[in-house]
Write a protein that holds these residues in place. Structure first.
Motif, PDB file in Angstrom:
ATOM      1  N   SER A   6       0.835  -1.204   0.000  1.00 30.20           N
ATOM      2  CA  SER A   6       0.000   0.000   0.000  1.00 30.20           C
ATOM      3  C   SER A   6       0.868   1.251   0.000  1.00 30.20           C
ATOM      4  CB  SER A   6      -0.907   0.026   1.238  1.00 30.20           C
ATOM      5  OG  SER A   6      -0.119   0.166   2.422  1.00 30.20           O
ATOM      6  N   SER A   7       0.218   2.387  -0.298  1.00 26.67           N
ATOM      7  CA  SER A   7       0.923   3.672  -0.267  1.00 26.67           C
ATOM      8  C   SER A   7       1.394   4.000   1.137  1.00 26.67           C
ATOM      9  CB  SER A   7       0.001   4.785  -0.784  1.00 26.67           C
ATOM     10  OG  SER A   7      -0.216   4.651  -2.165  1.00 26.67           O
ATOM     11  N   ALA A   8       0.602   3.604   2.139  1.00 23.03           N
ATOM     12  CA  ALA A   8       0.984   3.879   3.530  1.00 23.03           C
ATOM     13  C   ALA A   8       2.289   3.166   3.883  1.00 23.03           C
ATOM     14  CB  ALA A   8      -0.134   3.444   4.468  1.00 23.03           C
ATOM     15  N   GLU A   9       2.425   1.915   3.400  1.00 21.89           N
ATOM     16  CA  GLU A   9       3.656   1.172   3.650  1.00 21.89           C
ATOM     17  C   GLU A   9       4.843   1.827   2.949  1.00 21.89           C
ATOM     18  OE1 GLU A   9       4.422  -1.558   5.539  1.00 21.89           O
ATOM     19  OE2 GLU A   9       2.454  -1.221   6.422  1.00 21.89           O
ATOM     20  N   ARG A  69       5.142   4.956   2.230  1.00 19.90           N
ATOM     21  CA  ARG A  69       5.478   6.192   2.943  1.00 19.90           C
ATOM     22  C   ARG A  69       6.368   5.901   4.147  1.00 19.90           C
ATOM     23  NH1 ARG A  69       1.274  11.118   4.253  1.00 19.90           N
ATOM     24  NH2 ARG A  69       2.847  12.615   4.988  1.00 19.90           N
ATOM     25  N   LYS A  70       6.073   4.820   4.857  1.00 19.64           N
ATOM     26  CA  LYS A  70       6.905   4.441   6.008  1.00 19.64           C
ATOM     27  C   LYS A  70       8.340   4.160   5.569  1.00 19.64           C
ATOM     28  CE  LYS A  70       3.264   2.329   8.856  1.00 19.64           C
ATOM     29  NZ  LYS A  70       2.774   1.045   9.440  1.00 19.64           N
ATOM     30  N   GLU A  94      10.061   7.546   4.364  1.00 20.59           N
ATOM     31  CA  GLU A  94      10.347   8.466   5.469  1.00 20.59           C
ATOM     32  C   GLU A  94      11.371   7.882   6.428  1.00 20.59           C
ATOM     33  OE1 GLU A  94       6.637   9.689   7.199  1.00 20.59           O
ATOM     34  OE2 GLU A  94       6.265  11.169   5.614  1.00 20.59           O
ATOM     35  N   GLN A 147       9.640  14.408   7.228  1.00 26.33           N
ATOM     36  CA  GLN A 147       8.357  13.858   6.781  1.00 26.33           C
ATOM     37  C   GLN A 147       7.874  14.629   5.556  1.00 26.33           C
ATOM     38  OE1 GLN A 147       8.390  15.014  10.197  1.00 26.33           O
ATOM     39  NE2 GLN A 147       9.112  13.011  10.900  1.00 26.33           N
ATOM     40  N   GLU A 151       1.516  16.922   2.909  1.00 22.26           N
ATOM     41  CA  GLU A 151       0.424  16.237   2.206  1.00 22.26           C
ATOM     42  C   GLU A 151       0.492  16.434   0.697  1.00 22.26           C
ATOM     43  OE1 GLU A 151      -1.496  13.931   3.523  1.00 22.26           O
ATOM     44  OE2 GLU A 151      -0.204  14.328   5.253  1.00 22.26           O
ATOM     45  N   TRP A 196       3.196  14.145  -0.613  1.00 16.95           N
ATOM     46  CA  TRP A 196       2.817  12.739  -0.585  1.00 16.95           C
ATOM     47  C   TRP A 196       1.722  12.428  -1.595  1.00 16.95           C
ATOM     48  CZ3 TRP A 196       5.084   8.625   0.042  1.00 16.95           C
ATOM     49  CH2 TRP A 196       4.377   7.416   0.032  1.00 16.95           C
ATOM     50  N   GLU A 197       0.850  13.367  -1.859  1.00 17.32           N
ATOM     51  CA  GLU A 197      -0.177  13.161  -2.882  1.00 17.32           C
ATOM     52  C   GLU A 197       0.485  12.884  -4.231  1.00 17.32           C
ATOM     53  OE1 GLU A 197      -4.203  15.483  -4.223  1.00 17.32           O
ATOM     54  OE2 GLU A 197      -2.310  16.586  -4.461  1.00 17.32           O
ATOM     55  N   SER A 240       2.306   9.404  -4.084  1.00 14.77           N
ATOM     56  CA  SER A 240       1.320   8.323  -4.117  1.00 14.77           C
ATOM     57  C   SER A 240       0.759   8.153  -5.525  1.00 14.77           C
ATOM     58  CB  SER A 240       0.195   8.633  -3.123  1.00 14.77           C
ATOM     59  OG  SER A 240      -0.710   7.556  -3.049  1.00 14.77           O
TER      60      SER A 240
END
Length: 673
Positions: A204-207, A209-210, A213, A341, A344, A347-348, A351
């Protein structure tokens, strides 16, 4: 360990090594000796695989191995200890070859000396289904057309109402709706997809991002830590109140905002990414925008006439700091670091890029399938799919466990993460002292392929920590056989201040390793630096011509090499050299249509396709393959301007007017035409 001991140790065929071998140290000879030593003990030549960076290097290594065997068989005399060592190893191989009926000299293909691309292709062909079906496809070097096709198909889905269309819209908006620019940038990503595709494999995108970062934080921590060490102790106690003061009284609102975290602060920050804005504030105060030390402290920084005491204190602190240029560089680097970090908006975009790139790679595979072609990147990824994973090996990897006993890798400093992973897979099942060995040779100081994802930190980490399950002993060569002692000494002095004092594993920057000259090298050399102020190219041109003239006056028969960074730097130099009568040989400098042979071929083509092209026909007769003198050309052309040259040279009366040499040349050329 001196060079002789290191070289002898490197021939221990029961152990694995990583060898740092600088320029001129004879690493190719060491690789060949290692290969011969292994060849004398294996059951089959194919059990040894040597990996080189280019086809030229692979061909040269195989040639030198075969030459050493041929010379040993003929018992040609040797000179020097290195040649004798190679001879003894070659004799042992010949004995092994005879005993096991290998017939290497008549079957040189049994010597597995390949490029990484060739090895990947072979691996992918072993298990075509596991490799993704690329084994039967044609490997194409130039697939720009396929890249463009995949990009256009992807971008054409801009109107799609789903995730892909939305993501394309986000990227297009960030490029000010320049569709052609979006297509260009996406196409540029495809040749390097092995460098970034592995990061997009997360669920996923969340993964993602981790992961990204976390990397950002590691980089920031690696840059803050040395700065914190430099500014520790009494220095930090002196800086603390001065930074707090500037945060309150700086006349520049922008600077005051950047120093805001220091306002009323009671202690120096710890070296963590969370405190990055505090560490960056120090650089904003002490350095100019260009990264130099501030020379003036004024009311703008909060040190006007009314703050004379604070200004004097800061000047005293900076007086000590200015003695340490490394501190200035640390401050500049930390000041310019990104935030730990993503915001938004950033990150948009990232992603959206993840979504688009995943679709782009899928489209490329469809295009490859339709045209039955692949590129080398696809072959490399297919090879790794065919091998499986370290913790879940495929049948191919299990089979290779016995078939591949020894691996040798040249230019290991230019290994990419993908190639490094391939080595990890190939050595995954190896056990200590099981007879299988890995031999890596390279030099981080010569790494030049970072743009291809080459990462010299992989070499440094291997030197310090070994590779996967294989324990490697580090060896270092220092002797330079190529350059004169004067050149070696100059390089040692000049470069020790350019490289970092210690290996930086995070940044992939190795410290400088000094070379020692070969005492048997009697060549005399020198290094002179001719610095020029200003940017007038004529100054440089005149200086080069003066140096060249001086060298040729000393020895008119010497050869002089002039190296330039690009063709544009030759502007004017080439013409100047030729106008002054210097015999110039330019390597890959002249455009093809400017070389004499190509001009002759163009003239020949024009003449043969148009009998009336008079200039082209006269050029044929003057060209080297005919070579009529100017007098003979004049004799043919004068008074015959209404006839084609072809008609004139077929008129025997006209031909008889030429010199005897001209008649012979013309008759021969005419017959061929």
């Amino acid at each position: 360990m001196n060079d002789n001991v290191a070289r002898k140790t490197a021939l221990d065929t029961n152990r694995s090594f990583v060898v740092q071998a600088p320029a001129g140290s004879g690493k190719t000879e060491l690789l060949i000796q290692r290969y011969l030593a292994l060849l004398a003990r294996v059951g089959l030549p194919e059990q040894i695989i040597a990996i080189t960076y280019t086809r030229k290097a692979a061909s040269e290594m195989r040639r030198r191995i075969l030459v050493s065997l041929a010379e040993a068989k003929k018992k040609k005399p040797t000179q020097g200890n290195h040649e004798k060592q190679t001879r003894n190893l070659a004799l042992a191989v010949l004995a092994r070859d005879k005993k096991l009926s290998w017939d290497i000299q008549n079957q040189p293909k049994r010597l597995r000396v390949d490029t990484v691309d060739a090895l990947n292709a072979w691996l992918a062909q072993q298990l075509p289904i596991l490799s993704g079906g690329v084994a039967g496809a044609q490997v194409k070097e130039n697939v720009d057309g396929e890249y463009r096709e995949a990009t256009e198909r992807t971008v054409n889905q801009l109107s799609d109402l789903g995730e892909l269309g939305k993501s394309l819209g986000i990227l297009l908006h960030r490029l000010d709706n320049r569709l052609s620019q979006l297509e260009f940038l996406l196409a540029q990503m495809l040749p390097r997809r092995d460098q970034w595709l592995r990061y997009l494999a997360v669920p996923s995108s969340a993964e993602l991002r981790k992961v990204l970062e976390k990397t950002l934080n590691e980089i920031i921590l690696g840059k803050i830590t040395p700065l914190a060490k430099t500014l520790s102790g009494e220095l930090s106690l002196k800086l603390l109140p001065l930074l707090s003061h500037s945060a309150q009284f700086a006349g520049d609102s922008v600077l005051r905002a950047k120093l805001e975290p220091w306002k009323d602060r009671k202690k120096f920050p710890v070296a963590t990414p969370e405190c990055l804005n505090l560490w960056q504030g120090i650089g904003h105060l002490l350095l100019t925008k260009m990264g130099d030390w501030r020379k003036r402290l004024t009311v703008i920084e909060g040190f006007g006439p009314k703050q004379a005491d604070e200004r004097r204190e800061l000047r005293e602190v900076m007086k000590d700091l200015k003695k340490d240029d490394e501190c200035r560089e640390q401050l500049r680097i930390v000041r310019d670091l990104p935030k730990p970090q993503y915001d938004e908006s950033q990150w948009e975009a990232l992603s959206a890029l993840r979504v688009v790139l995943r679709h782009l790679v899928a489209e490329l595979q469809v295009v490859f399938g339709e045209r039955n072609v692949v590129d080398f990147v696809e072959i490399a990824m297919a090879a790794q799919r065919a091998l499986g994973r370290v913790d879940n090996p495929s049948d191919l990897l299990l089979a290779l466990d016995q078939r591949v006993q020894h691996l040798l890798v040249d230019e290991f400093q230019d290994t990419s993460h993908s190639q490094h992973h391939l080595l990890e897979l190939l050595t995954a099942g190896w056990e200590p002292e099981d007879g299988r060995t890995l031999f890596l040779v390279g030099d981080p100081m010569q790494s030049i392929y970072r743009f291809r994802d080459a990462d010299p930190s992989l070499f440094l980490k291997t030197m310090h920590r070994s590779l996967s399950s294989v324990t490697l002993k580090s060896l270092e060569l220092a002797k330079n056989f190529r350059s004169s002692p004067e050149v070696v000494d100059w390089v040692n002095r000049a470069f020790q201040n350019i490289f970092p004092p210690e290996d930086d594993l995070t940044a992939g920057m190795g410290r400088f390793h000094a070379s020692s000259p070969d005492p048997e090298n009697k060549a005399v050399g020198k290094v002179n630096v001719h610095p020029l102020r200003g940017d007038d190219p004529n100054d440089e041109l005149n200086e080069v011509m003066e140096i060249l003239g001086d060298e040729l006056n000393k020895n008119e028969h010497c050869s002089v090499g002039i190296l330039v960074q690009s063709r544009s730097h030759l502007r004017g130099l080439h013409d100047q050299l030729r106008s002054r009568g210097f015999d110039v040989h330019a390597v890959e400098i002249d455009a093809p249509n400017q070389t004499q042979v190509v001009q002759d071929l163009i003239g020949l083509t024009r003449a043969l396709t148009h009998l009336g092209d008079r200039i082209a026909w006269l050029g044929i007769l003057r060209a080297p393959w005919c070579g009529l003198s100017w007098q003979d050309l004049h004799t043919l052309a004068f008074g015959n301007d209404r006839k084609t040259v072809w008609k004139v040279i077929n008129d025997e009366v006209q031909v008889e007017q030429l010199s005897s040499d001209g008649q012979r040349r013309l008759t021969q050329t005419r017959g061929i035409l």
